[in-house]
Design an enzyme around this catalytic site. Structure first.
Site, PDB file in Angstrom:
ATOM      1  N   ARG A  26       0.217  12.740  -0.468  1.00 10.49           N
ATOM      2  CA  ARG A  26       1.618  12.308  -0.339  1.00 10.49           C
ATOM      3  C   ARG A  26       2.507  13.013  -1.378  1.00 10.49           C
ATOM      4  O   ARG A  26       3.371  12.398  -2.014  1.00 10.49           O
ATOM      5  CB  ARG A  26       1.746  10.787  -0.525  1.00 10.49           C
TER       6      ARG A  26
ATOM      7  N   SER B 105       4.340   2.458   4.491  1.00  9.49           N
ATOM      8  CA  SER B 105       3.640   2.059   3.259  1.00  9.49           C
ATOM      9  C   SER B 105       4.601   2.175   2.087  1.00  9.49           C
ATOM     10  O   SER B 105       5.192   3.246   1.875  1.00  9.49           O
ATOM     11  CB  SER B 105       2.456   2.986   2.992  1.00  9.49           C
TER      12      SER B 105
ATOM     13  N   GLU C 126       6.106   4.848  -2.836  1.00 10.15           N
ATOM     14  CA  GLU C 126       6.092   6.043  -1.981  1.00 10.15           C
ATOM     15  C   GLU C 126       7.492   6.464  -1.511  1.00 10.15           C
ATOM     16  O   GLU C 126       7.797   7.664  -1.540  1.00 10.15           O
ATOM     17  CB  GLU C 126       5.173   5.810  -0.774  1.00 10.15           C
TER      18      GLU C 126
HETATM   19  P1  FAD Z   1      13.905  10.764   5.095  1.00 10.37           P
HETATM   20  O1  FAD Z   1      13.478   9.369   4.835  1.00 10.37           O
HETATM   21  O2  FAD Z   1      15.230  10.976   5.713  1.00 10.37           O
HETATM   22  O3  FAD Z   1      13.827  11.595   3.740  1.00 10.37           O
HETATM   23  C1  FAD Z   1      12.694  11.514   2.920  1.00 10.37           C
HETATM   24  C2  FAD Z   1      12.881  12.467   1.733  1.00 10.37           C
HETATM   25  O4  FAD Z   1      12.892  13.807   2.205  1.00 10.37           O
HETATM   26  C3  FAD Z   1      14.210  12.288   1.006  1.00 10.37           C
HETATM   27  O5  FAD Z   1      13.989  12.544  -0.357  1.00 10.37           O
HETATM   28  C4  FAD Z   1      15.110  13.347   1.606  1.00 10.37           C
HETATM   29  O6  FAD Z   1      16.111  13.752   0.696  1.00 10.37           O
HETATM   30  C5  FAD Z   1      14.127  14.462   1.876  1.00 10.37           C
HETATM   31  N1  FAD Z   1      14.449  15.295   3.042  1.00 10.37           N
HETATM   32  C6  FAD Z   1      14.585  14.889   4.329  1.00 10.37           C
HETATM   33  N2  FAD Z   1      14.788  15.949   5.130  1.00 10.37           N
HETATM   34  C7  FAD Z   1      14.788  17.050   4.322  1.00 10.37           C
HETATM   35  C8  FAD Z   1      14.953  18.451   4.555  1.00 10.37           C
HETATM   36  N3  FAD Z   1      15.155  18.954   5.788  1.00 10.37           N
HETATM   37  N4  FAD Z   1      14.919  19.275   3.495  1.00 10.37           N
HETATM   38  C9  FAD Z   1      14.712  18.816   2.239  1.00 10.37           C
HETATM   39  N5  FAD Z   1      14.553  17.499   1.965  1.00 10.37           N
HETATM   40  C10 FAD Z   1      14.582  16.636   3.000  1.00 10.37           C
HETATM   41  N6  FAD Z   1       4.386   8.620   6.234  1.00 10.37           N
HETATM   42  C11 FAD Z   1       3.161   9.193   6.238  1.00 10.37           C
HETATM   43  O7  FAD Z   1       2.899  10.126   5.480  1.00 10.37           O
HETATM   44  N7  FAD Z   1       2.178   8.756   7.076  1.00 10.37           N
HETATM   45  C12 FAD Z   1       2.378   7.733   7.942  1.00 10.37           C
HETATM   46  O8  FAD Z   1       1.458   7.375   8.688  1.00 10.37           O
HETATM   47  C13 FAD Z   1       3.646   7.094   7.945  1.00 10.37           C
HETATM   48  N8  FAD Z   1       3.880   6.036   8.749  1.00 10.37           N
HETATM   49  C14 FAD Z   1       5.096   5.410   8.713  1.00 10.37           C
HETATM   50  C15 FAD Z   1       5.307   4.313   9.556  1.00 10.37           C
HETATM   51  C16 FAD Z   1       6.519   3.648   9.551  1.00 10.37           C
HETATM   52  C17 FAD Z   1       6.725   2.462  10.448  1.00 10.37           C
HETATM   53  C18 FAD Z   1       7.573   4.112   8.712  1.00 10.37           C
HETATM   54  C19 FAD Z   1       8.912   3.427   8.724  1.00 10.37           C
HETATM   55  C20 FAD Z   1       7.370   5.202   7.868  1.00 10.37           C
HETATM   56  C21 FAD Z   1       6.128   5.862   7.862  1.00 10.37           C
HETATM   57  N9  FAD Z   1       5.877   6.967   7.033  1.00 10.37           N
HETATM   58  C22 FAD Z   1       4.653   7.582   7.052  1.00 10.37           C
HETATM   59  C23 FAD Z   1       6.919   7.457   6.114  1.00 10.37           C
HETATM   60  C24 FAD Z   1       7.929   8.443   6.784  1.00 10.37           C
HETATM   61  O9  FAD Z   1       7.976   8.254   8.162  1.00 10.37           O
HETATM   62  C25 FAD Z   1       7.566   9.905   6.504  1.00 10.37           C
HETATM   63  O10 FAD Z   1       7.532  10.145   5.123  1.00 10.37           O
HETATM   64  C26 FAD Z   1       8.574  10.870   7.148  1.00 10.37           C
HETATM   65  O11 FAD Z   1       8.125  12.201   6.996  1.00 10.37           O
HETATM   66  C27 FAD Z   1       9.982  10.746   6.581  1.00 10.37           C
HETATM   67  O12 FAD Z   1      10.824  11.529   7.392  1.00 10.37           O
HETATM   68  P2  FAD Z   1      12.375  11.295   7.455  1.00 10.37           P
HETATM   69  O13 FAD Z   1      12.969  12.386   8.288  1.00 10.37           O
HETATM   70  O14 FAD Z   1      12.673   9.916   7.895  1.00 10.37           O
HETATM   71  O15 FAD Z   1      12.768  11.510   5.935  1.00 10.37           O
HETATM   72  P1  NAP Z   2      -6.305   1.345   7.335  1.00  7.99           P
HETATM   73  O1  NAP Z   2      -6.910   2.083   8.477  1.00  7.99           O
HETATM   74  O2  NAP Z   2      -6.261  -0.153   7.373  1.00  7.99           O
HETATM   75  O3  NAP Z   2      -6.987   1.805   5.975  1.00  7.99           O
HETATM   76  C1  NAP Z   2      -6.576   1.224   4.730  1.00  7.99           C
HETATM   77  C2  NAP Z   2      -6.516   2.309   3.695  1.00  7.99           C
HETATM   78  O4  NAP Z   2      -7.820   2.813   3.508  1.00  7.99           O
HETATM   79  C3  NAP Z   2      -5.642   3.425   4.144  1.00  7.99           C
HETATM   80  O5  NAP Z   2      -4.552   3.435   3.296  1.00  7.99           O
HETATM   81  C4  NAP Z   2      -6.503   4.675   4.068  1.00  7.99           C
HETATM   82  O6  NAP Z   2      -6.023   5.620   3.114  1.00  7.99           O
HETATM   83  C5  NAP Z   2      -7.839   4.210   3.552  1.00  7.99           C
HETATM   84  N1  NAP Z   2      -8.914   4.660   4.458  1.00  7.99           N
HETATM   85  C6  NAP Z   2      -9.300   4.103   5.616  1.00  7.99           C
HETATM   86  N2  NAP Z   2     -10.359   4.759   6.119  1.00  7.99           N
HETATM   87  C7  NAP Z   2     -10.638   5.751   5.255  1.00  7.99           C
HETATM   88  C8  NAP Z   2     -11.618   6.771   5.207  1.00  7.99           C
HETATM   89  N3  NAP Z   2     -12.526   6.898   6.158  1.00  7.99           N
HETATM   90  N4  NAP Z   2     -11.613   7.630   4.174  1.00  7.99           N
HETATM   91  C9  NAP Z   2     -10.698   7.521   3.207  1.00  7.99           C
HETATM   92  N5  NAP Z   2      -9.744   6.571   3.188  1.00  7.99           N
HETATM   93  C10 NAP Z   2      -9.720   5.691   4.194  1.00  7.99           C
HETATM   94  O7  NAP Z   2      -4.816   1.873   7.082  1.00  7.99           O
HETATM   95  P2  NAP Z   2      -3.472   1.611   7.867  1.00  7.99           P
HETATM   96  O8  NAP Z   2      -2.510   0.992   6.937  1.00  7.99           O
HETATM   97  O9  NAP Z   2      -3.717   0.971   9.203  1.00  7.99           O
HETATM   98  O10 NAP Z   2      -2.957   3.091   8.122  1.00  7.99           O
HETATM   99  C11 NAP Z   2      -3.673   3.963   8.943  1.00  7.99           C
HETATM  100  C12 NAP Z   2      -3.340   5.387   8.575  1.00  7.99           C
HETATM  101  O11 NAP Z   2      -1.937   5.615   8.766  1.00  7.99           O
HETATM  102  C13 NAP Z   2      -3.636   5.708   7.107  1.00  7.99           C
HETATM  103  O12 NAP Z   2      -4.081   7.026   7.015  1.00  7.99           O
HETATM  104  C14 NAP Z   2      -2.277   5.549   6.437  1.00  7.99           C
HETATM  105  O13 NAP Z   2      -2.130   6.405   5.308  1.00  7.99           O
HETATM  106  C15 NAP Z   2      -1.321   5.963   7.546  1.00  7.99           C
HETATM  107  N6  NAP Z   2      -0.051   5.244   7.394  1.00  7.99           N
HETATM  108  C16 NAP Z   2       0.813   5.689   6.439  1.00  7.99           C
HETATM  109  C17 NAP Z   2       2.030   5.064   6.256  1.00  7.99           C
HETATM  110  C18 NAP Z   2       3.008   5.568   5.242  1.00  7.99           C
HETATM  111  O14 NAP Z   2       4.156   5.150   5.247  1.00  7.99           O
HETATM  112  N7  NAP Z   2       2.615   6.459   4.370  1.00  7.99           N
HETATM  113  C19 NAP Z   2       2.376   3.971   7.053  1.00  7.99           C
HETATM  114  C20 NAP Z   2       1.455   3.542   7.996  1.00  7.99           C
HETATM  115  C21 NAP Z   2       0.244   4.182   8.169  1.00  7.99           C
HETATM  116  P3  NAP Z   2      -4.895   6.733   3.393  1.00  7.99           P
HETATM  117  O15 NAP Z   2      -3.608   5.999   3.444  1.00  7.99           O
HETATM  118  O16 NAP Z   2      -4.998   7.593   2.188  1.00  7.99           O
HETATM  119  O17 NAP Z   2      -5.192   7.437   4.659  1.00  7.99           O
END
Ligand code: FAD
Ligand code: NAP
Length: 339
Positions: free
Chosen positions: A166, A239, A335
């Site tokens: 991340r 998250s 995050e």
């Molecule tokens: P924004 O929220 O608009 O911006 C995020 C940051 O990026 C800000 O600092 C902004 O200034 C910067 N930014 C945006 N666009 C640009 C650009 N073109 N150039 C330079 N800087 C920029 N994230 C995960 O990693 N894995 C997941 O599984 C995941 N699941 C999610 C589920 C839900 C329900 C939600 C609400 C969020 C989730 N996220 C997840 C977080 C989020 O969706 C991601 O981080 C996504 O990439 C953010 O994109 P955005 O366009 O909305 O960015």
């Molecule tokens: P989950 O499957 O309930 O797992 C819980 C946590 O354990 C996750 O955060 C994941 O880490 C870790 N995990 C599970 N299986 C793993 C494996 N085999 N090896 C290493 N780590 C493992 O998680 P969840 O909340 O439903 O999310 C599912 C996936 O979507 C995850 O990868 C999560 O990161 C991603 N997600 C991200 C966001 C966001 O906003 N960043 C939001 C929703 C979902 P990791 O998170 O490091 O993968």
């Protein structure tokens, strides 16, 4: 001059928490020229510039005294392909999930595990988005960004981006690089990653023995929809905390006092603790204070039940962080990007 700059605009529709703050100035950029105009406008009027995409990784803690520019550039093109691979370029404003679906519909694999992540292509490299064992670094080729200080374009290779968990160079050099377009090296032959979380189990339940990338995407969409709140119905930014990385010794000693601790060994010898497990064990799951709360099914997700302010959500996040330090001696890092 094509950039339309508006005064005093509510950002409620532009952040997935649905926090109601106002931007002093707001514009949507539909082209590189619009981005250049925005840079020039900010310089001429001596205002800060804040670039946003879908607003799904933001916590807005007050009115934004800046020109907020929403990246709305569109376009997806295959730059090069052979019988096994495709080099695909997408503009920053392309919505992420439809882009993934577009690739799958064309028989192009590699992004299926990243299905249903909100936001835009341009923001995806910011935190090296990841889910179900895949991060964009695994399929990343290169990107083009504009230096907001000079207006110059620069190409970033995989190494230049310094992707981590991340994390990326763009997160550290906050606001300097405006990502214009991203290129991915995708594949015509599937190399599916099914061993993470409940993906294989869900495919088995559906009776799918030889899944296609589209099957994997559908299974992941189904799992995510059951577990995660839809921001259109309940404000959230996914998250809220990163999974903390601790030393193997620290994880082992926590395991003695907390035998059900969820931890995953990392390649570098450290252990990744499931932040959601820590928060749940500490009793925060389903907690609510006014309109700020912790989701009842997923304790990593903070939610806005309607009228929570960014400050309310931040207060809750800080209370959780302090409690986790007190109970487990572990620091949780937020995050979303705070403004
Ligand atoms: P924004 O929220 O608009 O911006 C995020 C940051 O990026 C800000 O600092 C902004 O200034 C910067 N930014 C945006 N666009 C640009 C650009 N073109 N150039 C330079 N800087 C920029 N994230 C995960 O990693 N894995 C997941 O599984 C995941 N699941 C999610 C589920 C839900 C329900 C939600 C609400 C969020 C989730 N996220 C997840 C977080 C989020 O969706 C991601 O981080 C996504 O990439 C953010 O994109 P955005 O366009 O909305 O960015
Ligand atoms: P989950 O499957 O309930 O797992 C819980 C946590 O354990 C996750 O955060 C994941 O880490 C870790 N995990 C599970 N299986 C793993 C494996 N085999 N090896 C290493 N780590 C493992 O998680 P969840 O909340 O439903 O999310 C599912 C996936 O979507 C995850 O990868 C999560 O990161 C991603 N997600 C991200 C966001 C966001 O906003 N960043 C939001 C929703 C979902 P990791 O998170 O490091 O993968």
């Amino acid at each position: 001059m094509t950039l339309q700059v508006r005064n005093d605009v509510s950002l409620k529709p532009f952040n997935s928490f649905g926090v109601d703050v106002r931007a002093r100035l707001f514009a949507q950029a539909h082209s590189d020229d619009d981005v250049r105009e925005a840079l020039a406008y900010a310089q001429q009027h001596d205002v800060q510039l804040l670039i946003i995409g879908g607003g799904s990784n933001l916590l807005l803690t007050g009115d934004i005294d800046a020109l907020v520019v929403r990246m709305s550039t569109l376009g997806i093109r295959i730059l090069h392909e052979d019988c096994t691979h495709a080099l695909v370029e997408a503009e920053a404003g392309e919505p992420w999930h439809p882009f993934v679906q577009d690739m799958l519909a064309r028989g192009i694999a590699g992004l299926e595990n990243l299905s249903l992540i909100p936001g835009t292509v341009g923001a995806a490299p910011m935190q090296n988005i990841g889910a179900y064992g895949v991060e964009i670094k695994d399929v990343f080729h290169s990107l083009t960004a504009m230096d907001r200080e000079t207006g110059q374009l620069r190409e970033f290779s995989l190494e230049d981006c310094a992707f981590g968990y991340r994390d990326s160079v763009f997160k550290h050099d906050a606001g300097r690089w405006l990502i214009l377009r991203v290129r991915f090296r995708l594949s015509y032959s599937a190399n599916l990653k099914l061993d993470y979380g409940p993906v294989r189990q869900r495919l088995d339940e559906l009776g799918i023995k030889q899944p296609t990338p589209m099957d994997v995407s559908r299974a992941i969409c189904a799992i995510r929809s059951e577990k995660l709140p839809d921001p259109a119905k309940l404000g959230n930014a996914g998250s809220f905390f990163k999974n903390p990385l601790v030393s193997a010794e620290r994880a082992a000693s926590l395991k003695i006092t907390h035998p059900s601790l969820v931890s995953y060994p990392q390649a570098d010898g450290r252990a990744k603790l499931a932040a959601g497990w820590l928060i749940e064990q500490a009793g925060w799951k389903g907690f609510r204070d006014g309109d700020a709360g912790v989701h009842r099914l997923q304790s990593l997700v903070l939610v806005n039940y309607g009228a929570a302010s960014g400050a309310d959500l931040l207060k809750l996040a800080r209370a959780i962080q302090a409690d986790i330090v007190e109970k487990f001696g572990v620091e949780l890092e937020m995050e979303p990007n705070l403004y």
